[in-house]
Structures are given as structure tokens and as C-alpha cells.
Design an enzyme around this catalytic site. Sequence first.
Site, PDB file in Angstrom:
ATOM      1  CE  LYS A 250      -3.094  -1.203   3.399  1.00 46.45           C
ATOM      2  NZ  LYS A 250      -4.145  -1.045   4.482  1.00 46.45           N
ATOM      3  NE  ARG A 251       4.749   0.844   4.176  1.00 46.03           N
ATOM      4  CZ  ARG A 251       5.746   0.237   4.046  1.00 46.03           C
ATOM      5  NH1 ARG A 251       6.829   1.021   3.674  1.00 46.03           N
ATOM      6  NH2 ARG A 251       5.903  -0.890   4.025  1.00 46.03           N
TER       7      ARG A 251
END
Length: 463
Positions: A250-251
Amino acid sequence: MRLRFAPSPTGYLHVGGLRTALYNFFLAKQSKGALILRIEDTDQNRLVPNAEENLIKMLSWAGIDFDEGPHINGDYGPYRQSERLSIYKKYYLQLIETGSAYPCFYSEQRLKDLETGKLSSEDATIEDTVFQDFNLSDTLQKMETENFVVRLKIPNHDYLNFNDLIKGSIKFDLNLINDPIIIKSDGFPTYHFANVIDDHLMQITHVIRGEEWLPSIPKHIILYQSLGWSPPHFGHLPLLLNNDKSKLSKRKNDVSVESYIKKGYTKESLINFLSLLGWHEKGDREFYYLNELIESFSLDRVNKSGAIFDVQKLNAFNNHYIKHYQFDQFKKLLSPFIPKDWIITQDMLDLVKDKAVTLCDFNNLLSFLFSDYLSFSNANIEILQSVIGRSVLQSFLMNMKNTNSLKEIAQLVQKDTNCAPKEFWNTIRIALTGDSHGPALDMIINIYGKDKVKSRITDALNL
Ligand code: GLU
């Protein structure tokens, strides 16, 4: 074949989840089997409102049809694990009675210590071995009044040989595995337990899921064995990786399907792109529509090692599909991405579609056709206001009266003003589009019509 997609409703559909769902869907369709949607919502702390609805919406957007699931029912329901608690109870009691599992009793304080981290789960696992030997009737009685978790007994000093449809044969050292909790203190089953019970009761024949679940295999197989059931076939799909080979996260990346839809990726490109992450046919075919994927997919051509989620490649797929849409269909698809009052024609799309990577790009690419006034950079204003620029524009207006052919106008203007061909084209392009680069001018003039060309040139002269 009976297959399932078993997401946890934690908020959104992950691109990796969509790939898993697609592969299961292909196999179910090919085999004329069944695809089941099962909602794995036993982790009450991670529930997100509307997550299930959202998952179903995204899966149906992708064209994945389920044969059974919470939204359509079926003979093996309920299809939400939170509605199956009494079923799990029957089986954990059976495991306790046969000595394959044991309840571990927890005082309120001990539970709190575990929750706050004062007691680590590793220490708790070791301490809990004291509960391994128990007297069945006392224990069943105690379970009526005290807090407990249930642990599965993992046989020590043993290896487990496992054959994965994708990864091949794998040997697990059971000495490295602690007795896992199968029932939590809130009475809910853990993922491992509910997953195995449900796959069995729903008569799943093939479990095709992400590689991150491979380490859980020994626990699952031991559960099947302890219950006297034969396990389904398993295939673990390669991980999705970032360009630097780290796990897609996600990052570093957008991972929700919804965000790709919002960013203007088409269904066809996302499905095609995701399906080729970890699978390909012999040869170098790249483009497949959903029905072609259903025909062509096979598990034996799924790769063992991770697949790189390369957004550049997704962009290329998106551009390809944008160019191959039928006009009416495409207009519908594009409408949320452009102002409501724009009336788009085939010519307009043809003008810019080579340049469009996503549906969002059309707003920018087409705006010059619809805006009342164009805006110009300082450098372009200088070109339009230069002596030669102004004479080109004036001469263009004059010569427009004599002919409709752009080529002829160009020759006449060059003769009149003595400008270089490049000066002519650049000045006219800037005056008509606001930019010195862009699609073919004769196409633009065609779309504009004479009046609009005249007003654009006049506007440029009046700057
Ligand atoms: N509930 C698990 C997940 O969220 C399912 C894993 C499996 O397919 O067994 O992905």
C-alpha cells in the site's frame, strides 16, 4: 471443479485479490464447475462497514459471476463465516473429544495481559502446553463457565510432505510450528479453522489462493487429517511485486481495484494485465479479452516465482484497449471523466486517442476543442504577437476565403508573408490549439469548421 474466492471484508478489493478471483473464475467456467464467494469475517476487529458490498460491486464490475455466495445463496450456505458459528462449535468439540485439540483456560487478567502485549503470544503458547493433558468431562464442564481458547495439537518430530499444483512438492518441518489457536476467546474461529471447515463443507475441490497463505498449509492439512477428511487440491499463486522486487504494498503503490477504476483504467486492461501477472501461454501473445482468458488459462502455466506489477505495462494495455473500443460504448465509459456538456464525436476521439493513457487524460487532451478561449504560455504569446506571427494569422484569415484546402492556404500564406513553413505551422497550431504540439491540424480544422477556425485566429490576433 468447485472453487471459491474467500476475501475478508477489510475495506477494499486488492488487485492481488482480483487476480485470485479471476483465476478461480476462469477455472470454474472452463470446467463448468462452480465458483463460490465466501466472506471470511471472523476477525471482528478488522470489520469495515460496507466492505462486503464494495467487494461484490468490484467483482461484478470485473464480470466475475458467482454461482453461490451471500448475495445469491446456494445449497452450502450461509456464506458469511460470522453466520456459521454453531457449525464451527460442532467441529471444535469433535476435535477436543478425539484429543486433536485442547482448550486452554484464561483468567480475565491473563486475557488482558495477552491483549496488552504484557504476555507475548509465544510465551502464552508455551505456557498453554500445560493444558494438553486433560480430563474430557471436567474440561467440557469448565468450558461452560470459564474463558478459553482452543488450540490444535501439531504432532511433533514429524515432517509434512505437501504437493502444490503450482509450487510443486514442499516439505514442512512440523517442529517449527506451534500449536495454533483455532477458537479465540471471543468464541470466534480463527482464519485457519473456519477456512478448513468451510472448504470441506462447501465441497471445494480446488483452493487457488495467494502465496502468502502457503505457510498456513501445515496447519490446514493437520486440521483435515484430524477431522478425518481428505484435503482439496491446493495451488498457491506467485506474489505480486513492486519494480524493486519488494512485495506490492500500500505504501508504494495503489493496491485497490477501485483506485485504478477512478484513475481511468478500463476493465479490459486491468483484467488482461492482472491475468498476465504470473501466467502466460506459450508464445508471446499479450492481448486477451475475458472470454479468451477463460479459454486459454491453465494452472500448469502459472509461474512459481513473483510477478512484477509494472504500471508502465498496465498503461500500455490501457492505451491499447482505449483505441479498440467501439465508439458508443466508449462514449459511455468516458462520460464520468469529462464535463457533462461536451458532445464527443468519433473524430474527436480519433484525434487524441493515441495519446491517452487513461480515461482521465481525455479531459486535458480534448479541452481545447470545447473551451471558449484558449490560454497560451508566455512563449506562445510572443510567437503569436511577433511581426511574422501576426502577418501569418492575418494572411491565413484572408486566404481562408479563397480555398478550403489547408495545404493551399499554407502555400498562399507562405508566398504572401515570406515565412518559413515551420513558422506557418507553428503559428497556426498555437492559434488553433493553444499548444505547439498536438494532433494533425487538418483533422482539428475539420472538427472546428470554418467559423470556429476564424474565431480562434481572430482571438489570437486580438491578444
Ligand atoms: N480470507 C483469506 C483472505 O483474506 C482467504 C485466504 C484463502 O483463500 O484461504 O485472503
